[in-house]
Structures are given as C-alpha cells and as structure tokens.
Design a protein around this motif. Structure first.
Motif: not given
Length: 372
Positions: A185-199, A247-255
């Motif tokens: 799972a590739v998380v874009l904007s990994a430092s955002s607080k929503t991304a941190i909750g997801f992680a 293979q990967a899913v992308v979780v884009d918090m950055a836009g």
C-alpha cells in the motif's frame, strides 16, 4: 449578539476574510452554540478543496457565492435554547463553522443532537451530529482519562478523531476487498494526520508492506512513527515498489497530480486500486493518469454501506472503532504536540500556516475566534 466568522474564498482557499454575523432571536427548535475551540488540519483545508464536489460549503451556508464557511471539528457549549428538549450548558463535539457562535435547528438523539436545518438534510448523518460530552462513550472522561488530562485529550480528539475514523474506514474498506490482491500500500502525503491514522490501522495486517511517501523534511518524523515499512520522498516515488512481481494499492492523501501520475506510470497495471482520500497539496495540478486504474474518490460515510454489502459485520467493525480510537488518541502523546491559539487573527494565521505546509507533522493546531 455578534459573532466573528472566518470565511474562505471558494476558488482561492488561501484567501480568507473575517466577517461579523448579527444573531437575533432564536427560532423555535433552535439552540445557540458558543464555539469554544476547533482544529485546523490538512483535512480541514481539504474540505475547502472539495467544497463544491461534496457540498462542504453547504454545511454552514454563508449566503455568498465567493466566500464560504469551512466545517471544522471542535467543541461547543449550548448557551441558549429554544428547544424543549435541550437545556443550556451542555457541551458538544462536532463539525462547526470557524466562528464564535452559531445557531442551529436541532433534534435530540440518544448521544446528543442532530442538525435538522434545511441545509443539512442531504448530508450524511455523521456530519450532522453533535455528541454531548456526558453521553459520548468516546469522550476522554468516559474512557478513563484523568481529570487533569481532559483538556489535552479533548484537543487531541478535535485534531485526530475524525481523521482517524476516516483512516480506520479506508483500512476497513480495503481489507473488505482483500486489498484488491495487493501486497503493498503506497500512501501519498504519509505525514498527514489522516494518513497516520490509516497507517496505524493498516500496519496490523500481516503480509502488507506499507510505503509512506512524504517530503524530505518529514522523512525522519514519518519513520519515527513505526507504522510504515519504508519511507521515501516524492522524487523517489517511481521506486516505491521495486519488486516487479509486487502489486500495490495507492492511498492518495496528497492530491498532487504529477506525483500520482508518475506513480501510475511506474507501476501501471501493478496498481490494483487507486484511492483518493485528500488533497494536502492544494496548489498542485490535478491528476489524469493514463496508466493503471482510474483513481476513485473515497467518501467515508458511504464506506460502511459498501462494506455491509460485501458481507462485513459492520456492527462489530463499528464496535471495535471506539477502543481503536482511544488507543490512537492516547498514543498520540508520543508523536504529536498540541499548539493552541486564540482570537480572530490567530485563527486566520492558523489557516494560512496549515494550508502552506508550515506546520510540522509532529504538531497539531487548535484555535478559537474568542480572544481567550
């Protein structure tokens, strides 16, 4: 009564203005909230980015086509009531405008109030509720937090509660779909607080490699969280999944359009699902990837419906949400410092700081339009 309100330009969200509302007599069935404090995070600015698409501007209409009112998560007290079932003095958590006071037509619920104003009828119930402190099972006082720590815990709830629940639901949605066959799972904007909750949620899954993508200045902080298996910078995004068989899913918090397109170009059909959750890079052009699956917008209120249709025990899933939230909030003291400011100018400055990316991922900003 006068109420100062911070409004945001709907087409240029870096442009804000302070206006003054004149509040008259309360309508029948209405209450008047004094908005004590609220958080401003990258997620709050995303509400402005997606304001037209998802009708966030409709939460608290400004009556102006140019400037709107962004909903922010925080705490408020009912200081006046013209509703037979609501007494003044109750404190509530929910989505409020960035203002000093607001009037709302409400109905009572088992855990607080529901906004029944005509402008709110089309919105998901979760966005219309105000949870009363003494009835809310997730409030710190009902979760064993010591009295002297309540104020800090409430700040952390305002900053993290809604964002964690979005991340929790995104994780649950992907898990219900067996991560679309992906092992990364590739998380874009990994430092955002929503991304941190997801992680924090996604890290529990065995066999899933979690890749955090962030700016160079945030790499150490993101690694220090301990939830990402690898952390890279945006200019390394084409090497996010070096194994050609993975293979990967992308979780884009950055836009960030160019970054997402580069990732899609690099992985192509190895991306099994591309999810758009936020837009922390508000000034970046939108994405139009020509390879891999079309990115799909994730909308938290509909996720449970989709999961239930797929056979998930959503009652059990929601029951587990409270303890997971409590653990996340409690643990946030290890990586998140809270900064609180007061006054109309301070609120406007906080919006500008968060929007421009000047707030470190290790800091959460709480503000109020009241002077103290």
């Amino acid at each position: 009564m006068e109420s100062n309100v911070l409004e945001v330009n709907r087409t240029d969200i870096g442009d804000t203005r302070l206006v003054t509302d004149q509040l008259g007599d309360l309508a029948e069935g209405a209450v008047r909230f004094q908005i004590e404090r609220f958080s401003i995070t990258a997620n709050t600015t995303t509400y402005a980015e997606f304001g037209d698409m998802l009708d966030y501007w409709g939460f608290w209409p400004s009556g102006d086509d140019t400037f709107g009112r962004v909903p922010a998560m925080g705490w408020a007290t009912v200081i006046e009531s013209n509703h037979p079932g609501v007494e003044a003095g109750g404190r509530y958590y929910g989505w409020f405008p960035m203002a000093q006071y607001i009037d709302a037509t409400v109905a009572t619920t088992s855990t607080g109030l529901r906004d029944d104003g005509t402008n709110r009828a089309a919105h998901a119930p979760v966005y219309r509720t105000f949870e009363r402190t003494d009835l809310d099972p997730t409030h710190p006082s009902n979760a064993g937090v010591a009295a002297e720590a309540i104020d800090d815990a409430e700040n952390r709830h305002a900053l993290l509660r809604g964002l964690f629940l979005t991340g929790y639901l995104a994780d649950g949605f992907l898990d219900a779909n067996d991560w679309y066959g992906a092992d990364h799972a590739v998380v874009l904007s990994a430092s955002s607080k929503t991304a941190i909750g997801f992680a924090a949620c996604a890290a529990r899954h065995d066999g899933l490699h979690l890749v955090g993508v962030t700016s160079p200045s945030n790499v150490d902080a993101v690694r220090g969280l301990g939830w990402y298996d690898s952390v890279i910078t945006y200019d390394q995004v084409t090497d996010a999944v070096p194994d050609p068989q993975a293979q990967a899913v992308v979780v884009d918090m950055a836009g960030n359009g160019p970054v997402l397109e580069a990732l899609h170009d690099a992985l192509g059909d190895r991306i099994t699902y591309s999810m758009v959750v936020g837009r922390t890079h508000h000034d970046a052009p939108p994405a139009a990837p020509s390879t891999g699956p079309t990115p799909e917008m994730f909308f938290a209120p509909t996720a449970l419906v989709s999961m239930k249709e797929q056979g998930v025990d959503t009652d059990g899933f929601q029951a587990a949400m409270g303890p997971a939230l409590a653990a996340f909030i409690d643990g946030s003291s290890e990586w998140l410092a809270v900064e609180r400011t007061n006054g109309p100018d301070a609120a406007a400055d906080t919006w500008a700081d968060v929007l421009s990316g000047r707030v470190a991922p290790s800091v959460g900003r709480i503000t109020s339009l009241h002077a103290d």
